[in-house]
Design a protein around this motif. Structure first.
Motif, PDB file in Angstrom:
ATOM      1  N   GLU A 194       3.625   0.452  -9.157  1.00 17.27           N
ATOM      2  CA  GLU A 194       3.209   0.312  -7.769  1.00 17.27           C
ATOM      3  C   GLU A 194       3.855   1.460  -6.988  1.00 17.27           C
ATOM      4  OE1 GLU A 194       4.179  -2.776  -4.117  1.00 17.27           O
ATOM      5  OE2 GLU A 194       4.012  -3.539  -6.161  1.00 17.27           O
ATOM      6  N   VAL A 195       3.062   2.460  -6.620  1.00 17.10           N
ATOM      7  CA  VAL A 195       3.575   3.621  -5.897  1.00 17.10           C
ATOM      8  C   VAL A 195       3.601   3.274  -4.411  1.00 17.10           C
ATOM      9  CG1 VAL A 195       3.351   6.099  -5.502  1.00 17.10           C
ATOM     10  CG2 VAL A 195       2.532   5.109  -7.641  1.00 17.10           C
ATOM     11  N   TRP A 205      -1.449  10.763  -4.041  1.00 13.51           N
ATOM     12  CA  TRP A 205      -1.439  10.097  -5.337  1.00 13.51           C
ATOM     13  C   TRP A 205      -1.228  11.074  -6.486  1.00 13.51           C
ATOM     14  CZ3 TRP A 205      -1.621   4.812  -5.278  1.00 13.51           C
ATOM     15  CH2 TRP A 205      -2.184   4.185  -4.168  1.00 13.51           C
ATOM     16  N   LEU A 206      -1.790  12.268  -6.363  1.00 18.66           N
ATOM     17  CA  LEU A 206      -1.809  13.202  -7.482  1.00 18.66           C
ATOM     18  C   LEU A 206      -1.887  14.633  -6.969  1.00 18.66           C
ATOM     19  CD1 LEU A 206      -5.069  13.925  -7.410  1.00 18.66           C
ATOM     20  CD2 LEU A 206      -5.229  11.778  -8.653  1.00 18.66           C
ATOM     21  N   LEU A 260      -2.729   3.554 -14.531  1.00 15.57           N
ATOM     22  CA  LEU A 260      -1.296   3.290 -14.459  1.00 15.57           C
ATOM     23  C   LEU A 260      -0.896   2.570 -13.178  1.00 15.57           C
ATOM     24  CD1 LEU A 260       0.094   6.678 -15.828  1.00 15.57           C
ATOM     25  CD2 LEU A 260       0.000   4.493 -17.029  1.00 15.57           C
ATOM     26  N   LEU A 261      -1.852   2.236 -12.328  1.00 11.21           N
ATOM     27  CA  LEU A 261      -1.544   1.628 -11.036  1.00 11.21           C
ATOM     28  C   LEU A 261      -1.661   0.114 -11.076  1.00 11.21           C
ATOM     29  CD1 LEU A 261      -3.374   4.070  -8.592  1.00 11.21           C
ATOM     30  CD2 LEU A 261      -0.907   3.864  -8.955  1.00 11.21           C
ATOM     31  N   ASP A 262      -0.892  -0.536 -10.211  1.00 14.32           N
ATOM     32  CA  ASP A 262      -0.976  -1.976 -10.030  1.00 14.32           C
ATOM     33  C   ASP A 262      -2.370  -2.327  -9.513  1.00 14.32           C
ATOM     34  OD1 ASP A 262      -0.701  -4.492  -8.171  1.00 14.32           O
ATOM     35  OD2 ASP A 262       1.061  -4.530  -9.466  1.00 14.32           O
ATOM     36  N   PRO A 263      -2.986  -3.431  -9.999  1.00 12.15           N
ATOM     37  CA  PRO A 263      -4.338  -3.789  -9.534  1.00 12.15           C
ATOM     38  C   PRO A 263      -4.443  -3.928  -8.024  1.00 12.15           C
ATOM     39  CG  PRO A 263      -3.750  -5.087 -11.453  1.00 12.15           C
ATOM     40  CD  PRO A 263      -2.519  -4.333 -11.070  1.00 12.15           C
ATOM     41  N   GLY A 264      -3.350  -4.285  -7.356  1.00 12.45           N
ATOM     42  CA  GLY A 264      -3.399  -4.433  -5.909  1.00 12.45           C
ATOM     43  C   GLY A 264      -3.545  -3.131  -5.162  1.00 12.45           C
ATOM     44  N   GLN A 265      -3.390  -1.978  -5.836  1.00 19.51           N
ATOM     45  CA  GLN A 265      -3.520  -0.679  -5.186  1.00 19.51           C
ATOM     46  C   GLN A 265      -4.800   0.060  -5.576  1.00 19.51           C
ATOM     47  OE1 GLN A 265       0.303   1.277  -6.211  1.00 19.51           O
ATOM     48  NE2 GLN A 265       0.848   1.013  -4.067  1.00 19.51           N
ATOM     49  N   LEU A 266      -5.608  -0.539  -6.425  1.00 22.11           N
ATOM     50  CA  LEU A 266      -6.792   0.163  -6.925  1.00 22.11           C
ATOM     51  C   LEU A 266      -7.808   0.434  -5.825  1.00 22.11           C
ATOM     52  CD1 LEU A 266      -7.336  -1.566 -10.391  1.00 22.11           C
ATOM     53  CD2 LEU A 266      -6.166   0.588  -9.854  1.00 22.11           C
ATOM     54  N   PRO A 289       0.822  -1.211   0.000  1.00 23.22           N
ATOM     55  CA  PRO A 289       0.000   0.000   0.000  1.00 23.22           C
ATOM     56  C   PRO A 289       0.853   1.257   0.000  1.00 23.22           C
ATOM     57  CG  PRO A 289       0.006  -0.998   2.173  1.00 23.22           C
ATOM     58  CD  PRO A 289       0.705  -1.966   1.263  1.00 23.22           C
ATOM     59  N   LEU A 290       0.287   2.330  -0.511  1.00 22.61           N
ATOM     60  CA  LEU A 290       0.972   3.615  -0.535  1.00 22.61           C
ATOM     61  C   LEU A 290       1.031   4.219   0.862  1.00 22.61           C
ATOM     62  CD1 LEU A 290       2.124   6.211  -1.947  1.00 22.61           C
ATOM     63  CD2 LEU A 290      -0.267   6.947  -2.161  1.00 22.61           C
ATOM     64  N   SER A 291       2.187   4.732   1.218  1.00 19.82           N
ATOM     65  CA  SER A 291       2.367   5.493   2.453  1.00 19.82           C
ATOM     66  C   SER A 291       2.718   6.925   2.056  1.00 19.82           C
ATOM     67  CB  SER A 291       3.478   4.876   3.304  1.00 19.82           C
ATOM     68  OG  SER A 291       3.730   5.669   4.447  1.00 19.82           O
ATOM     69  N   SER A 292       1.893   7.897   2.466  1.00 26.16           N
ATOM     70  CA  SER A 292       2.068   9.270   2.000  1.00 26.16           C
ATOM     71  C   SER A 292       2.118  10.257   3.160  1.00 26.16           C
ATOM     72  CB  SER A 292       0.931   9.663   1.047  1.00 26.16           C
ATOM     73  OG  SER A 292      -0.320   9.597   1.710  1.00 26.16           O
ATOM     74  N   VAL A 293       2.876  11.316   2.954  1.00 29.90           N
ATOM     75  CA  VAL A 293       2.961  12.443   3.882  1.00 29.90           C
ATOM     76  C   VAL A 293       2.801  13.709   3.059  1.00 29.90           C
ATOM     77  CG1 VAL A 293       4.388  13.700   5.519  1.00 29.90           C
ATOM     78  CG2 VAL A 293       4.462  11.197   5.480  1.00 29.90           C
TER      79      VAL A 293
END
Length: 406
Positions: free
Chosen positions: A312-313, A231-232, A204-210, A118-122
């Protein structure tokens, strides 16, 4: 002289040599053994079967009959060996039919929700340290650090290319080009910036992150997992509009091999946008201001991702300003527009005793350095007037000659 096979008393009188006179002697060596008899195509009916009306003396053997002890005597019922052979043929035919049927169906598509990390964002808002300058976009860019930045995708350049230990140069190029596509779609697409579209990024994302991405778009939260701005780049359409689509961009891309199956691409770019308040003057007027977003992303690619052109971000660290620290940037950025004064208001308070997911970035807020905004307007050029009343470098006006007296 008697030979083996002759009657004990010799051949009766009046009877010739019989078969010996008609068949040559070599047939005496033929032995009709049990295998020969079983292989015969004709089989004699039993006495009981021959008692019926119009019964024939013999019948043809079934090709499926083994003729062994396992078959039913006097019938055409297949034996055990024949039944096993028939079953084997049936199984082979069934397997072949299943293989053909599966081959004609659609290719197997792995279900979404794989093992992607999973994406971890700050996301860190940057408050202004001085009054936000305004002006025309072109003038603001010229008076800022973005004056030498390239426009749009031209500012996202690829590094020197080389193969890694387990990935070819072509695969490295594919990973870098997918990463560039992701930056272009997530940072420069006008519909994505205005918040009206997210599909250009999603594809453009991996299916596991949708699933995580969809939750971030529909219910954004500053929990470090579901910030849309992780993400954007998205602006709150109720606050500002993009005044100039020629976004200034500068940054770098780097890559490395994590393991024999995974490539990692790291991006570090600064995007500078010209925005104006909703309902404010047009972009050609002096009501625009600059908004800067620094994005550091980590993307991973396995061989399947490279083939399917997806990524995969895994992490995103974002700093953006000028904006108020009191506003939550998870759903979209809310820039402070031209003329806004510096703010000392901190981020929104976090209550650790409440239910639900706390805002992990609630205590994060920076101050935008003074050099991060355009410089002030250059002072207007003043002209001094000489003793004759003319400015330097110009000739004094000539008075008309008086008219001659009459």
């Amino acid at each position: 002289m008697a030979v083996p096979g002759d009657p004990p008393g010799g051949t009766p009188d009046g009877i010739g040599g019989g078969d010996d006179e008609l068949r040559p002697d070599e047939y005496r060596s033929v032995v009709f053994d049990e295998d020969f008899v079983r292989a015969a195509r004709l089989q004699e009916y039993s006495a009981e079967e021959r008692m019926g009306e119009h019964a024939r003396a013999v019948r043809s053997r079934s090709l499926w009959s083994s003729g062994g002890a396992s078959s039913t005597p006097g019938t055409g019922t297949p034996g055990r060996g024949a039944r096993q052979g028939m079953l084997l043929v049936l199984l082979i035919a069934t397997a072949f039919a299943v293989a053909v049927y599966m081959g004609l169906r659609n290719p197997y598509v792995p279900p979404p929700g794989g093992t992607a990390e999973p994406l971890s964002s700050v996301v860190v808002p940057l408050a202004p340290a001085e009054r936000v300058p305004g002006g025309k976009p072109v003038d603001l860019y010229e008076r800022s650090r973005a004056a030498d930045y390239r426009v749009g995708a031209a500012g996202i350049t690829l590094p020197a290319l080389r193969r890694t230990h387990h990935f070819t140069e072509g695969q490295v190029v594919a990973a870098l080009s997918i990463a560039k596509d992701y930056l272009v779609q997530s940072s420069l697409d006008p519909d994505v910036l205005s918040g009206t579209a997210s599909r250009p990024v999603r594809v453009l994302l991996d299916p596991g992150q949708l699933t995580q991405f969809d939750q971030s778009m529909t219910a954004p939260s500053g929990d470090g997992r579901h910030a849309a701005t992780g993400w954007l780049v998205r602006f709150d359409p109720a606050v500002v509009l993009v005044a100039d689509t020629r976004v200034r961009v500068s940054g770098t891309l780097a890559f490395r091999e994590l393991n024999p199956e995974v490539l990692e691409v790291t991006t570090d770019h600064t995007f500078v946008y010209a925005v104006r308040p909703v309902g404010g003057p047009a972009a050609t007027a002096d009501g625009a201001s600059l908004f800067t977003v620094r994005r550091e992303l980590r993307m991973r690619f396995d061989r399947e991702d490279l083939t399917a052109r997806r990524t995969e971000v895994t992490s995103a660290y974002v700093m953006a300003g000028p904006q108020d620290c009191a506003s939550d940037p998870a759903a979209g950025f809310r820039p402070l527009t031209a003329g806004s004064e510096p703010t000392t208001v901190g981020p929104p308070a976090t209550d650790p005793w409440t239910d639900g997911r706390p805002r992990r970035t609630a205590g994060l807020c920076g101050v935008l350095a003074p050099g991060g905004t355009p410089t002030a307007q250059p002072p207007p050029v003043t002209r001094t007037v000489g003793p004759s009343g003319a400015t330097p470098g110009t000739a004094a006006p000539v008075s008309p000659a008086p008219a001659p007296a009459g």
